[in-house]
Design a protein around this motif. Structure first.
Motif, PDB file in Angstrom:
ATOM      1  N   LYS A 152      -1.473   6.061   8.979  1.00  0.00           N
ATOM      2  CA  LYS A 152      -1.548   7.473   8.452  1.00  0.00           C
ATOM      3  C   LYS A 152      -1.672   8.332   9.444  1.00  0.00           C
ATOM      4  O   LYS A 152      -1.083   9.436   9.480  1.00  0.00           O
ATOM      5  CB  LYS A 152      -2.719   7.375   7.567  1.00  0.00           C
ATOM      6  N   GLU A 153      -2.326   8.156  10.580  1.00  0.00           N
ATOM      7  CA  GLU A 153      -2.622   9.103  11.565  1.00  0.00           C
ATOM      8  C   GLU A 153      -1.151   9.377  12.301  1.00  0.00           C
ATOM      9  O   GLU A 153      -0.697  10.470  12.712  1.00  0.00           O
ATOM     10  CB  GLU A 153      -3.585   8.525  12.864  1.00  0.00           C
ATOM     11  N   ALA A 154      -0.175   8.326  12.542  1.00  0.00           N
ATOM     12  CA  ALA A 154       0.926   8.323  13.101  1.00  0.00           C
ATOM     13  C   ALA A 154       1.844   9.191  12.112  1.00  0.00           C
ATOM     14  O   ALA A 154       2.781  10.068  12.794  1.00  0.00           O
ATOM     15  CB  ALA A 154       1.693   6.989  13.341  1.00  0.00           C
ATOM     16  N   VAL A 155       1.863   8.900  10.788  1.00  0.00           N
ATOM     17  CA  VAL A 155       2.605  10.038  10.154  1.00  0.00           C
ATOM     18  C   VAL A 155       2.295  11.221  10.265  1.00  0.00           C
ATOM     19  O   VAL A 155       2.945  12.241  10.125  1.00  0.00           O
ATOM     20  CB  VAL A 155       2.352   9.143   8.524  1.00  0.00           C
ATOM     21  N   LEU A 156       1.071  11.499  10.360  1.00  0.00           N
ATOM     22  CA  LEU A 156       0.500  13.119  10.246  1.00  0.00           C
ATOM     23  C   LEU A 156       0.956  13.599  11.487  1.00  0.00           C
ATOM     24  O   LEU A 156       1.137  14.972  11.665  1.00  0.00           O
ATOM     25  CB  LEU A 156      -1.189  13.155   9.993  1.00  0.00           C
ATOM     26  N   ARG A 157       0.840  12.878  12.656  1.00  0.00           N
ATOM     27  CA  ARG A 157       1.279  13.405  13.818  1.00  0.00           C
ATOM     28  C   ARG A 157       2.862  13.485  14.034  1.00  0.00           C
ATOM     29  O   ARG A 157       3.315  14.555  14.419  1.00  0.00           O
ATOM     30  CB  ARG A 157       0.912  12.311  15.111  1.00  0.00           C
ATOM     31  N   GLU A 164       0.915  -0.795  -0.132  1.00  0.00           N
ATOM     32  CA  GLU A 164       0.096  -0.087   0.126  1.00  0.00           C
ATOM     33  C   GLU A 164       0.886   1.029  -0.001  1.00  0.00           C
ATOM     34  O   GLU A 164       1.954   1.309   0.583  1.00  0.00           O
ATOM     35  CB  GLU A 164      -0.927   0.130   1.258  1.00  0.00           C
ATOM     36  N   GLU A 165       0.476   2.212  -0.668  1.00  0.00           N
ATOM     37  CA  GLU A 165       1.119   3.462  -0.707  1.00  0.00           C
ATOM     38  C   GLU A 165       0.086   4.468  -0.087  1.00  0.00           C
ATOM     39  O   GLU A 165      -0.941   4.937  -0.544  1.00  0.00           O
ATOM     40  CB  GLU A 165       1.523   3.936  -2.127  1.00  0.00           C
ATOM     41  N   ILE A 166       0.529   5.257   0.844  1.00  0.00           N
ATOM     42  CA  ILE A 166      -0.359   6.254   1.513  1.00  0.00           C
ATOM     43  C   ILE A 166       0.387   7.558   1.571  1.00  0.00           C
ATOM     44  O   ILE A 166       1.508   7.567   2.035  1.00  0.00           O
ATOM     45  CB  ILE A 166      -0.348   5.967   2.905  1.00  0.00           C
TER      46      ILE A 166
END
Length: 327
Positions: A285-290, A249-251
């Motif tokens: 995804k949430e962790a990358v944004l944080r 997957e690519e996010i």
């Protein structure tokens, strides 16, 4: 859930690499050569990651060596101040010295003067790595600087071996600093080997491009590395956000725009925010944004370790910010 993410959820991290002293011109906007006052605090990429993790509620230990002098003791004291475990730090006498970074809170023509003569963090040995109790942490983190010289290079690859024997995943922040290396070719070869031996790799487009032999090849390199089952790769693109590659997957994620006052410290804060958030149950995804939010917070404030956010500060920033840019 993969073995990598399960290990991160222990929320206990062994971080390998350098500590240093940061001296930054005060107040904001003053160039270093015109400053009357400098503030001092903890610096060095690995030490910054440790401080950032602890401020976000994680446990971290720094594995390094520091000089047997006032500046070495200052750095150990600041690590203790931020809650970092210092049991794996060896004091080294003689002429080896801890790193010093002198910089300013100015974006235009930003200057960061690094003193790395006789760097003491390069003096860690294989024997040092064999003394580490790998059972005390769930994941090993290292920044690429440790591979720039011997005996640190061989010692860190020894730590990789010990971690694999202990069933502990390896998290690699490429963190390419040309001034530390004898040549670009040596750096490309060694950093590529470290990437191949790691379970999670974080770097920017220039760093992946450097490993691949050209910036235009960087994304292909990241995708190639991500093909190994269970390996997580994060390809950072500055203002364009990040591309997270995991299990086919690519996010794509954006950034939190801020008024930056300096460029440094963002990568260290991103790593701390990412890992602490994964450990506390946030989605990838949430962790990358944080992590991206942490990076934005650090570049908008003076210093590095002191600018790393706590959980309440991070939550408040995200709640008050209009949101990340569209990826």
């Amino acid at each position: 859930m993969t073995a990598l993410l399960d290990s991160i959820k222990t929320n206990r991290f062994g971080v390998f690499g350098r500590a240093g002293m940061d001296m930054y011109a005060d107040p904001i906007g003053v160039k270093s050569e015109h400053a009357d006052t400098f503030k001092a605090d903890l610096g060095g990429s690995s030490a910054n990651i440790c401080a950032g993790l602890c401020k976000l509620g994680s446990w971290s230990t720094l594995v390094t060596s520091v000089s047997d002098d006032a500046i070495g003791r200052f750095c150990v004291n600041r690590l203790n101040h931020y809650g970092v475990d210092t049991d794996n730090i060896r004091i080294v006498g003689g002429e080896h010295r801890i790193s010093l970074a002198v910089y300013e809170s100015v974006l235009e023509d930003f200057q960061n003067v690094i003193y790395r003569n006789g760097a003491v963090d390069f003096q860690v040995t294989e024997e040092d790595m064999d003394k580490v109790d790998y059972a005390t942490f769930g994941a090993l983190i290292t920044a690429g600087t440790v591979f720039a010289s011997e005996p640190s290079r061989s010692a860190t690859f020894r730590a990789f071996e010990n971690a694999r024997k202990a069933g502990i995943p390896i998290i690699f922040d490429i963190d390419y600093r040309p001034y530390s290396w004898p040549s670009p070719q040596v750096a490309a070869d060694v950093l590529s080997r470290a990437g191949e031996e790691s379970d999670m790799i974080v770097g920017n487009d220039e760093e992946f491009g450097f490993m691949a032999g050209g910036i235009e090849k960087g994304l292909d390199k990241a995708r190639e590395l991500a093909q190994k089952p269970g390996r997580l790769v994060i390809y950072k693109m500055g203002q364009e956000g990040a591309l997270t590659l995991f299990e086919g997957e690519e996010i794509r994620t954006g950034i939190y725009p801020v008024t930056a006052i300096k460029p440094n410290g963002a990568g260290d804060s991103f790593m701390a925010g990412l890992l602490a958030s994964l450990a506390n149950g946030f989605s990838l995804k949430e962790a990358v944004l944080r992590g991206s939010a942490c990076a934005s917070m650090v570049v908008s404030q003076p210093g590095c370790a002191p600018a790393m956010p706590t959980v309440p500060q991070l939550d408040a920033f995200i709640a008050d910010h209009p949101g990340p840019t569209e990826a």
